[in-house]
Write an enzyme that holds these catalytic residues in place. Structure first.
Site, PDB file in Angstrom:
ATOM      1  N   LYS A 132     -12.199  -2.459  18.724  1.00  0.00           N
ATOM      2  CA  LYS A 132     -10.877  -2.982  19.125  1.00  0.00           C
ATOM      3  C   LYS A 132     -10.559  -2.680  20.586  1.00  0.00           C
ATOM      4  CE  LYS A 132      -9.188  -2.649  14.351  1.00  0.00           C
ATOM      5  NZ  LYS A 132      -8.055  -2.730  13.442  1.00  0.00           N
TER       6      LYS A 132
ATOM      7  N   ASN B 185       0.847  -1.200   0.000  1.00  0.00           N
ATOM      8  CA  ASN B 185       0.000   0.000   0.000  1.00  0.00           C
ATOM      9  C   ASN B 185       0.877   1.243   0.000  1.00  0.00           C
ATOM     10  OD1 ASN B 185       0.429   0.859   2.898  1.00  0.00           O
ATOM     11  ND2 ASN B 185      -0.302  -1.235   3.187  1.00  0.00           N
TER      12      ASN B 185
ATOM     13  N   LYS C 152       8.007 -17.581 -10.335  1.00  0.00           N
ATOM     14  CA  LYS C 152       7.297 -16.457 -10.942  1.00  0.00           C
ATOM     15  C   LYS C 152       6.077 -16.971 -11.726  1.00  0.00           C
ATOM     16  CE  LYS C 152       8.117 -12.657 -14.061  1.00  0.00           C
ATOM     17  NZ  LYS C 152       8.870 -12.307 -15.244  1.00  0.00           N
TER      18      LYS C 152
ATOM     19  N   PHE D 102      -4.767   3.796  14.785  1.00  0.00           N
ATOM     20  CA  PHE D 102      -4.928   4.800  13.738  1.00  0.00           C
ATOM     21  C   PHE D 102      -6.050   4.339  12.822  1.00  0.00           C
ATOM     22  CE2 PHE D 102      -1.714   8.215  13.279  1.00  0.00           C
ATOM     23  CZ  PHE D 102      -1.078   8.027  14.493  1.00  0.00           C
TER      24      PHE D 102
ATOM     25  N   ASP E 274      -4.810  -6.163   5.267  1.00  0.00           N
ATOM     26  CA  ASP E 274      -5.888  -6.956   5.874  1.00  0.00           C
ATOM     27  C   ASP E 274      -5.913  -8.369   5.298  1.00  0.00           C
ATOM     28  OD1 ASP E 274      -6.818  -4.962   7.559  1.00  0.00           O
ATOM     29  OD2 ASP E 274      -7.996  -4.026   5.967  1.00  0.00           O
TER      30      ASP E 274
HETATM   31  N1  CTP Z   1      -4.319  -2.931  12.169  1.00  0.00           N
HETATM   32  C1  CTP Z   1      -3.559  -3.974  12.676  1.00  0.00           C
HETATM   33  N2  CTP Z   1      -3.543  -5.175  12.051  1.00  0.00           N
HETATM   34  C2  CTP Z   1      -4.265  -5.378  10.941  1.00  0.00           C
HETATM   35  C3  CTP Z   1      -5.051  -4.325  10.416  1.00  0.00           C
HETATM   36  C4  CTP Z   1      -5.040  -3.109  11.047  1.00  0.00           C
HETATM   37  O1  CTP Z   1      -2.884  -3.792  13.690  1.00  0.00           O
HETATM   38  N3  CTP Z   1      -4.229  -6.573  10.342  1.00  0.00           N
HETATM   39  C5  CTP Z   1      -4.325  -1.639  12.883  1.00  0.00           C
HETATM   40  C6  CTP Z   1      -3.753  -0.477  12.128  1.00  0.00           C
HETATM   41  O2  CTP Z   1      -2.356  -0.327  12.384  1.00  0.00           O
HETATM   42  C7  CTP Z   1      -4.541   0.697  12.681  1.00  0.00           C
HETATM   43  C8  CTP Z   1      -5.893   0.087  13.005  1.00  0.00           C
HETATM   44  O3  CTP Z   1      -5.670  -1.308  13.106  1.00  0.00           O
HETATM   45  O4  CTP Z   1      -4.007   1.181  13.897  1.00  0.00           O
HETATM   46  C9  CTP Z   1      -6.960   0.351  12.013  1.00  0.00           C
HETATM   47  O5  CTP Z   1      -6.542  -0.108  10.763  1.00  0.00           O
HETATM   48  P1  CTP Z   1      -7.447   0.055   9.465  1.00  0.00           P
HETATM   49  O6  CTP Z   1      -6.804  -0.655   8.321  1.00  0.00           O
HETATM   50  O7  CTP Z   1      -7.819   1.487   9.268  1.00  0.00           O
HETATM   51  O8  CTP Z   1      -8.737  -0.658   9.889  1.00  0.00           O
HETATM   52  P2  CTP Z   1      -9.217  -2.107   9.777  1.00  0.00           P
HETATM   53  O9  CTP Z   1      -9.562  -2.556  11.143  1.00  0.00           O
HETATM   54  O10 CTP Z   1      -8.256  -2.946   9.017  1.00  0.00           O
HETATM   55  O11 CTP Z   1     -10.551  -1.903   8.965  1.00  0.00           O
HETATM   56  P3  CTP Z   1     -10.820  -1.484   7.437  1.00  0.00           P
HETATM   57  O12 CTP Z   1      -9.599  -1.867   6.652  1.00  0.00           O
HETATM   58  O13 CTP Z   1     -12.036  -2.281   7.097  1.00  0.00           O
HETATM   59  O14 CTP Z   1     -11.090  -0.018   7.438  1.00  0.00           O
END
Ligand code: CTP
Length: 406
Positions: free
Chosen positions: A351, A215, A299, A333, A289
């Site tokens: 959370k 990302n 590859k 965050f 995620d």
């Molecule tokens: N986070 C984490 N581990 C993951 C996904 C997210 O620790 N596998 C943490 C991020 O570092 C951030 C928070 O969770 O502090 C929120 O992450 P975000 O990606 O915005 O939210 P998600 O819970 O993944 O939800 P979505 O992607 O559906 O918005």
């Protein structure tokens, strides 16, 4: 309820003394960095320093007249040594020559800079710069020991190739390192004796040996948080995904580029450091995620018109840390593209976080500035848009305040 937070960190006043040495050229860059960091810099040069770099350069960079002469009566009361040292929050001498340090030790006051060092009522920081033989000379070492005994802070020197062609100890610290030391010096130690674990940057989930899902996170916000926490006196460990950023000073760096390796590194450190409720975990990383259900060892060759890659859900590091027995104080965050506050508060509650920092992903990612909103049980606190290091300081101040109330 929206409560604005005052983001005006009062500008600290620094007198930068430049003495005669080839490292004086680095003082130009130092002034530029200090001004950028919103520190009010007043340059004072010795006449020997003017042989190496001109006052005009320093005046242009600091935006203020440079003081050199003891008998310059352009300061308010005609006593520049009193006026300058009275107003200063600290004096930094960089570079400090061997001769100037000898003068400081003897308490001599035969030029403006040595006089205002003697007349000061504020901390003195000294960044030595000299040839390695001069540094190693017993007289210099005696002077360094005496300066420390007198309460001065010695910054550096470091080892490396010197202007004279020799290699060894005696090089002045680089301007970035000096800026970090000054920032740390000016920051109240609100997190002394606290341990802080931070994740930052993007994760990379491999599809095959040459391709990956990642990302656009630059890691800048997480690294700024690490710097701010270290400046506030915390013992900081940074578990970092992919970024090209330099590790902040006084921060322990652990590399973890995939979501799984980041999860393992975080859990291992929390267990090894026996984190408890008075320690802090800040999850700034943009953790993927999902990652490919399988990583191809070879590859993948193109064939069909469409290619489907099965993805599996990754563990949520933050949610798992927050639900540990004896969990640390967890800060999350939320980077959103819409419904910012609503989604962020939903994540905070889901959370079980005491604090979440919400920002618009489109504004924040890759940028040097950020505009964030803090959400905690007391409501919503909006911060002004500012450089990420300043935003990081505000977030850490707020975190320290909430933690002190638990
Ligand atoms: N986070 C984490 N581990 C993951 C996904 C997210 O620790 N596998 C943490 C991020 O570092 C951030 C928070 O969770 O502090 C929120 O992450 P975000 O990606 O915005 O939210 P998600 O819970 O993944 O939800 P979505 O992607 O559906 O918005």
């Amino acid at each position: 309820m929206t409560t604005p937070i005052n983001t005006n960190i009062s500008r600290k006043k620094l007198v930068l003394g430049i003495t005669g040495g080839i490292a004086a050229y680095k003082a130009a860059e130092l002034v530029r960095l200090l001004v950028k960091a919103e520190i009010d810099v007043q340059v004072v040069m010795t006449s020997a320093a003017c042989q190496f770099i001109t006052p005009v350069t320093m005046q242009a960079l600091s935006g203020k007249p440079v003081f050199i002469d003891m008998w310059d009566n352009s300061s308010g009361n005609g006593m520049p040594h009193i006026e300058l040292s009275r107003n200063a929050d600290a004096i930094l001498v960089a570079p400090a020559s061997a001769d100037f340090m000898a003068k400081l030790v003897q308490g001599r006051a035969d030029d403006l800079l040595s006089t205002l060092c003697l007349a000061r009522d504020c901390p003195l920081l000294v960044a030595p710069a000299m040839n390695k033989q001069m540094w190693e000379a017993p007289a210099t070492q005696r002077n360094i020991a005496q300066l420390k005994a007198d309460g001065s802070t010695i910054l550096g020197p470091e080892s490396g190739v010197q202007a004279c062609g020799e290699t060894g100890l005696g090089r002045m610290l680089e301007p970035e390192a000096l800026l970090a030391q000054i920032n740390s010096h000016f920051t109240p130690k609100l997190l002394a004796n606290k341990r802080v674990l931070i994740t930052a940057g993007a994760t990379i989930e491999k599809i095959d040996p040459v391709r990956a899902i990642t990302n656009l996170s630059s890691g800048k916000m997480g690294y700024a948080i690490a710097q701010a926490a270290a400046d506030m006196g915390a013992e900081v460990t940074l578990v970092s995904g992919a970024t090209s950023l330099a590790t902040p000073h006084n921060v322990t760096h652990i590399s973890a580029t995939s979501a799984e390796s980041m999860y393992l590194a975080v859990m291992k450190n929390i267990a090894a450091l026996t984190f408890g409720p008075k320690d802090i975990f800040i999850s700034v990383a943009a953790v993927a995620d999902y990652s490919p259900a399988q990583t191809s060892t070879q590859k993948i060759k193109k064939s069909e018109q469409t290619l489907t890659i099965a993805l599996k859900k990754n563990k949520d590091i933050l949610a798992d840390v927050a639900s540990l027995p004896n969990a640390p104080f967890c800060v999350g965050f939320a980077a959103e593209s819409e419904n910012l506050l609503e989604y962020a508060e939903a994540k905070r509650l889901a959370k079980k976080l005491p604090l979440i920092v919400a920002n618009l992903a489109t504004n924040a990612m890759g940028s040097d500035d950020n505009q964030v909103t803090l959400l905690d049980k007391n409501g919503v606190h909006t911060l002004d848009s500012a450089p990420k290091i300043q935003v990081a300081r505000e977030i850490m101040q707020h975190t320290a305040k909430l933690l002190s109330q638990t």
